[in-house]
Design an enzyme around this catalytic site. Structure first.
Site, PDB file in Angstrom:
ATOM      1  N   LYS A 197       0.788  -1.166   0.005  1.00  0.00           N
ATOM      2  CA  LYS A 197       0.177   0.093   0.162  1.00  0.00           C
ATOM      3  C   LYS A 197       0.765   1.349  -0.014  1.00  0.00           C
ATOM      4  O   LYS A 197       1.809   1.470   0.820  1.00  0.00           O
ATOM      5  CB  LYS A 197      -0.739  -0.017   1.270  1.00  0.00           C
ATOM      6  CG  LYS A 197      -1.823   1.275   1.410  1.00  0.00           C
ATOM      7  CD  LYS A 197      -2.965   1.170   2.560  1.00  0.00           C
ATOM      8  CE  LYS A 197      -3.544   2.576   2.675  1.00  0.00           C
ATOM      9  NZ  LYS A 197      -4.582   2.390   3.497  1.00  0.00           N
ATOM     10  N   ARG A 207     -10.846  10.444   1.701  1.00  0.00           N
ATOM     11  CA  ARG A 207     -10.597  11.148   2.945  1.00  0.00           C
ATOM     12  C   ARG A 207     -11.758  12.039   3.053  1.00  0.00           C
ATOM     13  O   ARG A 207     -12.213  12.266   4.202  1.00  0.00           O
ATOM     14  CB  ARG A 207      -9.146  11.774   3.139  1.00  0.00           C
ATOM     15  CG  ARG A 207      -8.032  10.622   3.216  1.00  0.00           C
ATOM     16  CD  ARG A 207      -6.774  11.224   3.626  1.00  0.00           C
ATOM     17  NE  ARG A 207      -5.948   9.966   3.203  1.00  0.00           N
ATOM     18  CZ  ARG A 207      -4.629  10.312   3.060  1.00  0.00           C
ATOM     19  NH1 ARG A 207      -4.155  11.333   2.728  1.00  0.00           N
ATOM     20  NH2 ARG A 207      -4.008   9.237   2.731  1.00  0.00           N
ATOM     21  N   ARG A 220       1.133  10.205   5.349  1.00  0.00           N
ATOM     22  CA  ARG A 220       1.438   8.862   5.909  1.00  0.00           C
ATOM     23  C   ARG A 220       2.759   8.210   5.416  1.00  0.00           C
ATOM     24  O   ARG A 220       2.824   6.972   5.312  1.00  0.00           O
ATOM     25  CB  ARG A 220       0.334   7.803   5.393  1.00  0.00           C
ATOM     26  CG  ARG A 220      -1.267   8.276   5.720  1.00  0.00           C
ATOM     27  CD  ARG A 220      -2.123   7.404   5.910  1.00  0.00           C
ATOM     28  NE  ARG A 220      -3.569   7.768   5.811  1.00  0.00           N
ATOM     29  CZ  ARG A 220      -4.046   8.237   6.726  1.00  0.00           C
ATOM     30  NH1 ARG A 220      -3.612   8.529   7.683  1.00  0.00           N
ATOM     31  NH2 ARG A 220      -5.507   8.655   6.838  1.00  0.00           N
ATOM     32  N   LYS A 251      -2.332  -1.671  -3.682  1.00  0.00           N
ATOM     33  CA  LYS A 251      -3.150  -0.475  -3.722  1.00  0.00           C
ATOM     34  C   LYS A 251      -2.311   0.750  -3.944  1.00  0.00           C
ATOM     35  O   LYS A 251      -1.231   0.904  -3.014  1.00  0.00           O
ATOM     36  CB  LYS A 251      -3.895  -0.558  -2.349  1.00  0.00           C
ATOM     37  CG  LYS A 251      -4.838   0.940  -1.998  1.00  0.00           C
ATOM     38  CD  LYS A 251      -5.337   0.900  -0.720  1.00  0.00           C
ATOM     39  CE  LYS A 251      -6.047   2.277  -0.239  1.00  0.00           C
ATOM     40  NZ  LYS A 251      -6.515   2.384   0.822  1.00  0.00           N
ATOM     41  N   TYR A 316     -15.050   1.310  -6.522  1.00  0.00           N
ATOM     42  CA  TYR A 316     -16.389   2.107  -6.430  1.00  0.00           C
ATOM     43  C   TYR A 316     -17.374   2.081  -7.912  1.00  0.00           C
ATOM     44  O   TYR A 316     -18.425   2.350  -7.830  1.00  0.00           O
ATOM     45  CB  TYR A 316     -15.961   3.603  -6.335  1.00  0.00           C
ATOM     46  CG  TYR A 316     -15.189   3.696  -5.160  1.00  0.00           C
ATOM     47  CD1 TYR A 316     -15.810   3.605  -3.666  1.00  0.00           C
ATOM     48  CD2 TYR A 316     -14.050   3.732  -5.289  1.00  0.00           C
ATOM     49  CE1 TYR A 316     -14.874   3.720  -2.507  1.00  0.00           C
ATOM     50  CE2 TYR A 316     -13.165   3.882  -3.984  1.00  0.00           C
ATOM     51  CZ  TYR A 316     -13.855   3.706  -2.697  1.00  0.00           C
ATOM     52  OH  TYR A 316     -12.889   3.935  -1.821  1.00  0.00           O
TER      53      TYR A 316
HETATM   54  C1  PBG Z   1      -7.268   3.557   5.469  1.00  0.00           C
HETATM   55  C2  PBG Z   1      -7.288   3.494   4.230  1.00  0.00           C
HETATM   56  C3  PBG Z   1      -7.482   4.440   3.139  1.00  0.00           C
HETATM   57  C4  PBG Z   1      -7.990   3.763   2.193  1.00  0.00           C
HETATM   58  C5  PBG Z   1      -8.624   2.549   2.366  1.00  0.00           C
HETATM   59  N1  PBG Z   1      -8.366   2.222   3.647  1.00  0.00           N
HETATM   60  C6  PBG Z   1      -6.918   5.629   3.262  1.00  0.00           C
HETATM   61  C7  PBG Z   1      -5.509   5.942   3.531  1.00  0.00           C
HETATM   62  O1  PBG Z   1      -4.830   5.130   3.665  1.00  0.00           O
HETATM   63  O2  PBG Z   1      -5.377   7.168   3.870  1.00  0.00           O
HETATM   64  C8  PBG Z   1      -8.185   4.656   0.552  1.00  0.00           C
HETATM   65  C9  PBG Z   1      -9.085   4.027  -0.343  1.00  0.00           C
HETATM   66  C10 PBG Z   1      -9.598   4.950  -1.317  1.00  0.00           C
HETATM   67  O3  PBG Z   1      -8.717   5.956  -1.749  1.00  0.00           O
HETATM   68  O4  PBG Z   1     -10.415   4.803  -2.144  1.00  0.00           O
HETATM   69  N2  PBG Z   1      -8.388   3.011   6.463  1.00  0.00           N
END
Ligand code: PBG
Length: 327
Positions: A197, A207, A220, A251, A316
């Site tokens: 990720k 967000r 992050r 991801k 989505y």
């Molecule tokens: C963290 C999480 C995120 C996403 C999925 N799980 C956000 C992040 O890491 O800041 C992002 C998913 C998306 O952008 O569709 N709980």
């Protein structure tokens, strides 16, 4: 005899021929719909940067799930937006927390007709928006955070989650969660590890969807991967598998097809890819302007993610693509 110049075009002559020789076919079985459920609302709330996606109430969640089940979508992943946030994100393991309530209701209504996954993190629940406990120096404390993930995993499994999906990118999170689940008797609850990720600008609309702002203009990058790195993804995936991950995820998806392809060549567990919020928003924005054909582009994007090596895709687009595939 000259070299057969037209050899490759011959098999592209008709739609049926092309269908016959297609190497990759996207089906409804490849789709996982991410869904948002928000505590304390009675009507679904639109998300401006994710057109067509809403924050659900506990009741409107059922309307969407009815439709997804009717279309044959096999799985969803739930995200919660709590009323109350605190530094530890304690609503993430409250048995009456928004996702735990949703999990219980959804499992009661749909049973085993639907795979219900729970995103396992605390960022939607923390007041500072980070995925764990922030220490005095402002960085996220890896090992202290694992304790929170253990609690959330058990709460989600107890509420009925079919799969837990840790997305926080703490080192050792898969081992910690496996241990906590096994200790409570949830030996049959699989872990879908967000293994590779990346710290990505494509999470922006998500967000908005979960009302998360990282405190003090933070990011992050101290725990999610650097997008310049490819081999590092293999290290992340290897560790997660060694710790007991049942499935792994890459991801975002579209900018990381190389990482998906690498995983396909080396990994023997199912591979998921998350076509994330910003990837969806870009597609919708361009389509709304008439700059691309949104329907065709959606099929091309998802098929390419599968072609790269994903076994299933969190997107989505799940509902609309499932509807189109069933036409
Ligand atoms: C963290 C999480 C995120 C996403 C999925 N799980 C956000 C992040 O890491 O800041 C992002 C998913 C998306 O952008 O569709 N709980």
């Amino acid at each position: 005899m000259t070299f057969p110049q037209r050899r490759l075009r011959r098999l592209r002559r008709t739609p049926a021929l092309r269908r016959l020789v297609a190497e990759t076919t996207l089906t409804v079985d490849d789709l996982v719909a991410p869904l948002f459920v928000r505590e304390g609302i009675t009507e679904p709330q639109p998300i401006e940067s994710l057109p067509g996606v809403v924050q659900h109430s506990q009741d409107s969640l059922f309307d969407e799930l009815d439709e997804l089940v009717r279309l044959g979508v096999p799985a969803v992943i739930l995200f919660g937006i709590p009323l109350k946030k605190d530094p530890e994100g304690s609503e993430a393991w409250n048995p009456e927390g928004v996702v735990q309530v949703a999990l219980r209701r959804v499992k009661e209504r749909y049973g085993d007709q639907l795979v219900v996954m729970a995103d396992l993190c605390v960022d939607e629940y923390t007041s500072h928006g980070h995925c764990g406990i922030v220490d005095d120096s402002g960085s996220v404390d890896n090992d202290a955070t694992l304790e929170l993930y253990r609690r959330a995993a058990v709460a989600q499994a107890r509420a009925g989650a079919d799969v837990v999906a840790p997305s926080g990118m703490m080192d050792g999170q898969v081992a910690a969660i496996r241990d906590a689940l096994d200790a409570e008797g949830f030996v049959d609850t699989p872990i879908l590890a967000y293994a590779a990720k990346y710290a990505s600008s494509f999470y922006g609309p998500f967000r908005d969807a979960v009302d998360v702002t990282i405190a003090d203009g933070g990011d992050r990058k101290g725990y999610q991967q650097d997008f310049r790195n490819r081999r590092e993804a293999a290290a992340e995936i290897d560790l997660d598998l060694a710790e007991g991950a049942d499935m792994i995820m890459v991801k975002p998806a579209l900018s990381y097809l190389d990482v998906i392809a690498d995983a396909q060549a080396t990994v023997d567990v199912p591979i998921a890819a998350y076509h994330v919020s910003g990837e969806y928003a870009m597609l919708k924005a361009a389509a709304a302007n008439g700059w691309i054909d949104g329907d065709l582009a959606a099929m091309e994007i998802l098929t390419s993610i599968k072609r790269a090596g994903a076994d299933f895709i969190l997107t989505y687009l799940a509902r609309e693509v499932a509807a189109r595939l069933s036409e």
